[in-house]
Design a protein around this motif. Structure first.
Motif, mmCIF file in Angstrom:
data_model
loop_
_atom_site.group_PDB
_atom_site.id
_atom_site.type_symbol
_atom_site.label_atom_id
_atom_site.label_comp_id
_atom_site.label_asym_id
_atom_site.label_seq_id
_atom_site.Cartn_x
_atom_site.Cartn_y
_atom_site.Cartn_z
ATOM 1 N N ILE A 189 0.766 -1.278 0.032
ATOM 2 C CA ILE A 189 -0.112 0.026 0.036
ATOM 3 C C ILE A 189 0.849 1.140 -0.159
ATOM 4 C CG2 ILE A 189 -1.722 1.224 1.363
ATOM 5 C CD1 ILE A 189 -2.916 -1.355 2.053
ATOM 6 N N LYS A 190 1.876 1.375 0.650
ATOM 7 C CA LYS A 190 2.672 2.485 0.855
ATOM 8 C C LYS A 190 3.359 2.635 -0.517
ATOM 9 C CE LYS A 190 3.849 2.508 5.820
ATOM 10 N NZ LYS A 190 4.827 1.962 6.702
ATOM 11 N N ILE A 191 4.137 1.525 -1.198
ATOM 12 C CA ILE A 191 4.587 1.659 -2.699
ATOM 13 C C ILE A 191 3.320 2.421 -3.530
ATOM 14 C CG2 ILE A 191 5.239 0.450 -4.608
ATOM 15 C CD1 ILE A 191 6.601 -1.330 -2.432
ATOM 16 N N VAL A 192 2.059 1.912 -3.446
ATOM 17 C CA VAL A 192 0.898 2.213 -4.292
ATOM 18 C C VAL A 192 0.885 3.603 -4.249
ATOM 19 C CG1 VAL A 192 -1.453 2.080 -4.726
ATOM 20 C CG2 VAL A 192 -0.132 0.143 -4.593
ATOM 21 N N VAL A 193 1.014 4.170 -2.730
ATOM 22 C CA VAL A 193 0.701 5.638 -2.389
ATOM 23 C C VAL A 193 1.711 6.513 -2.776
ATOM 24 C CG1 VAL A 193 0.684 7.171 -0.480
ATOM 25 C CG2 VAL A 193 -0.556 5.170 -0.169
ATOM 26 N N VAL A 194 2.884 6.017 -2.722
ATOM 27 C CA VAL A 194 4.096 6.836 -3.603
ATOM 28 C C VAL A 194 3.891 6.967 -4.987
ATOM 29 C CG1 VAL A 194 6.483 6.790 -4.067
ATOM 30 C CG2 VAL A 194 5.582 6.429 -1.686
ATOM 31 N N VAL A 195 3.529 5.878 -5.708
ATOM 32 C CA VAL A 195 3.424 5.886 -7.201
ATOM 33 C C VAL A 195 2.080 6.815 -7.479
ATOM 34 C CG1 VAL A 195 2.595 4.407 -9.042
ATOM 35 C CG2 VAL A 195 4.410 3.701 -7.600
ATOM 36 N N LEU A 196 1.139 6.780 -6.891
ATOM 37 C CA LEU A 196 0.025 7.525 -7.008
ATOM 38 C C LEU A 196 0.236 8.903 -6.666
ATOM 39 C CD1 LEU A 196 -2.886 5.615 -5.360
ATOM 40 C CD2 LEU A 196 -2.826 6.142 -7.723
ATOM 41 N N ALA A 197 0.919 9.250 -5.585
ATOM 42 C CA ALA A 197 1.341 10.600 -5.427
ATOM 43 C C ALA A 197 2.400 11.280 -6.746
ATOM 44 C CB ALA A 197 1.960 10.718 -3.964
ATOM 45 N N LEU A 198 3.272 10.490 -6.960
ATOM 46 C CA LEU A 198 4.082 10.932 -8.043
ATOM 47 C C LEU A 198 3.338 11.068 -9.397
ATOM 48 C CD1 LEU A 198 7.198 8.816 -7.314
ATOM 49 C CD2 LEU A 198 7.069 11.144 -7.046
ATOM 50 N N ALA A 199 2.378 10.155 -9.613
ATOM 51 C CA ALA A 199 1.605 10.292 -11.086
ATOM 52 C C ALA A 199 0.740 11.398 -10.730
ATOM 53 C CB ALA A 199 0.761 9.075 -11.107
ATOM 54 N N ILE A 228 1.278 14.368 -8.972
ATOM 55 C CA ILE A 228 1.998 15.489 -9.001
ATOM 56 C C ILE A 228 2.445 15.759 -10.575
ATOM 57 C CG2 ILE A 228 4.296 16.463 -8.366
ATOM 58 C CD1 ILE A 228 3.773 15.187 -5.818
ATOM 59 N N SER A 229 2.825 14.471 -11.206
ATOM 60 C CA SER A 229 3.286 14.650 -12.426
ATOM 61 C C SER A 229 1.993 15.055 -13.603
ATOM 62 C CB SER A 229 3.817 13.024 -13.040
ATOM 63 O OG SER A 229 3.996 13.355 -14.308
ATOM 64 N N GLU A 230 0.862 14.541 -13.151
ATOM 65 C CA GLU A 230 -0.196 15.100 -14.055
ATOM 66 C C GLU A 230 -0.557 16.398 -13.793
ATOM 67 O OE1 GLU A 230 -4.947 14.244 -13.814
ATOM 68 O OE2 GLU A 230 -3.863 12.582 -13.246
ATOM 69 N N LYS A 231 -0.581 16.793 -12.670
ATOM 70 C CA LYS A 231 -1.150 18.130 -12.262
ATOM 71 C C LYS A 231 0.005 19.395 -12.575
ATOM 72 C CE LYS A 231 -4.718 17.205 -11.205
ATOM 73 N NZ LYS A 231 -6.357 17.593 -11.765
ATOM 74 N N SER A 232 1.365 18.830 -12.625
ATOM 75 C CA SER A 232 2.353 19.648 -13.214
ATOM 76 C C SER A 232 2.184 19.946 -14.330
ATOM 77 C CB SER A 232 3.878 19.028 -12.733
ATOM 78 O OG SER A 232 3.879 18.924 -11.287
ATOM 79 N N GLY A 233 1.880 19.048 -15.409
ATOM 80 C CA GLY A 233 1.647 19.435 -16.803
ATOM 81 C C GLY A 233 0.369 20.532 -16.934
ATOM 82 N N ASP A 234 -0.617 20.540 -15.856
ATOM 83 C CA ASP A 234 -1.590 21.516 -16.026
ATOM 84 C C ASP A 234 -1.252 22.936 -15.849
ATOM 85 O OD1 ASP A 234 -3.443 19.539 -16.585
ATOM 86 O OD2 ASP A 234 -4.130 19.305 -14.695
#
Length: 160
Positions: free
Chosen positions: A15-25, A27-33
Motif C-alpha cells: 500500500i505504501k508503494i502504491v501511495v508513493v506511485v499515486l502521489a508521483l503520478a 504530481i506529474s499529471e497536475k504539473s502538466g496542467d
C-alpha cells in the motif's frame, strides 16, 4: 477469521508503494496542467498567486493520500499483533483526522479561500459534494472509533 493471501505487514508495504506511485503520478499529471494557467506577463505577484491557488486546490488529495499511508501503518500494526494498543489508536486517529482535514478543505476552505485570494471575495462558501461529505464522515467515524476503543481498553484494564 480467514487467512488473507498476503500477510498484513507485506500488504502495508504494498500500500505504501502504491501511495508513493499515486502521489508521483498525481504530481506529474497536475504539473502538466501548470502550462494551462493564465499567467500575467511581468507581474510576478499575480503569477505566484495563480500558482498558489492551483496547488491549494490539490491539498485535499494530499490529505487523502496521507490517510491511506496512515491506514497502511494500521495494517502493519495489526499484522504484528498490536490488537488495540497505543500505536493502533494513533494510526486510526491519524487516518480519521487526515480524512476529515481533506474533506474540510474540499468542502469549506478551498471554496472560501479561492475567491478571496483571486480578489473576488463573496463571503464564506461551501461545496458539499457527496464524495467529500462521505470521506469526512468516514474520517469522523475512524477518529471516534479510535477514541472509543482506547476508552474501552482502559476500562477493561481496570478490571484486570
Amino acid at each position: 477469521m480467514s487467512k488473507l493471501p498476503i500477510p498484513l505487514p507485506a500488504l502495508s508495504i504494498v500500500i505504501k508503494i502504491v501511495v508513493v506511485v499515486l502521489a508521483l503520478a498525481f504530481i506529474s499529471e497536475k504539473s502538466g496542467d501548470l502550462k494551462t494557467l493564465d499567467f500575467t506577463a511581468g507581474d510576478t505577484w499575480a503569477n505566484m498567486k495563480v500558482v498558489s491557488l492551483f496547488w491549494l486546490t490539490l491539498l485535499p488529495q494530499g490529505f487523502y493520500l496521507c490517510a491511506v499511508w496512515a491506514a497502511s501503518n494500521v495494517f502493519g500494526r495489526i499484522g504484528r499483533g498490536d490488537a488495540f494498543g497505543p500505536a493502533m489508536v494513533k494510526g486510526l486517529r491519524e487516518t480519521g483526522s487526515c480524512l476529515v482535514y481533506g474533506a474540510l478543505l474540499a468542502i469549506i476552505v478551498i471554496p472560501t479561500l479561492y475567491p478571496m485570494l483571486s480578489e473576488h471575495f463573496r463571503g464564506v462558501r461551501y461545496n458539499p459534494e457527496i464524495e467529500s461529505v462521505t470521506i469526512g464522515l468516514v474520517g469522523v467515524v475512524l477518529y471516534l472509533l479510535a477514541r472509543q476503543g482506547q476508552a474501552l481498553k482502559a476500562e477493561l484494564e481496570q478490571f484486570v
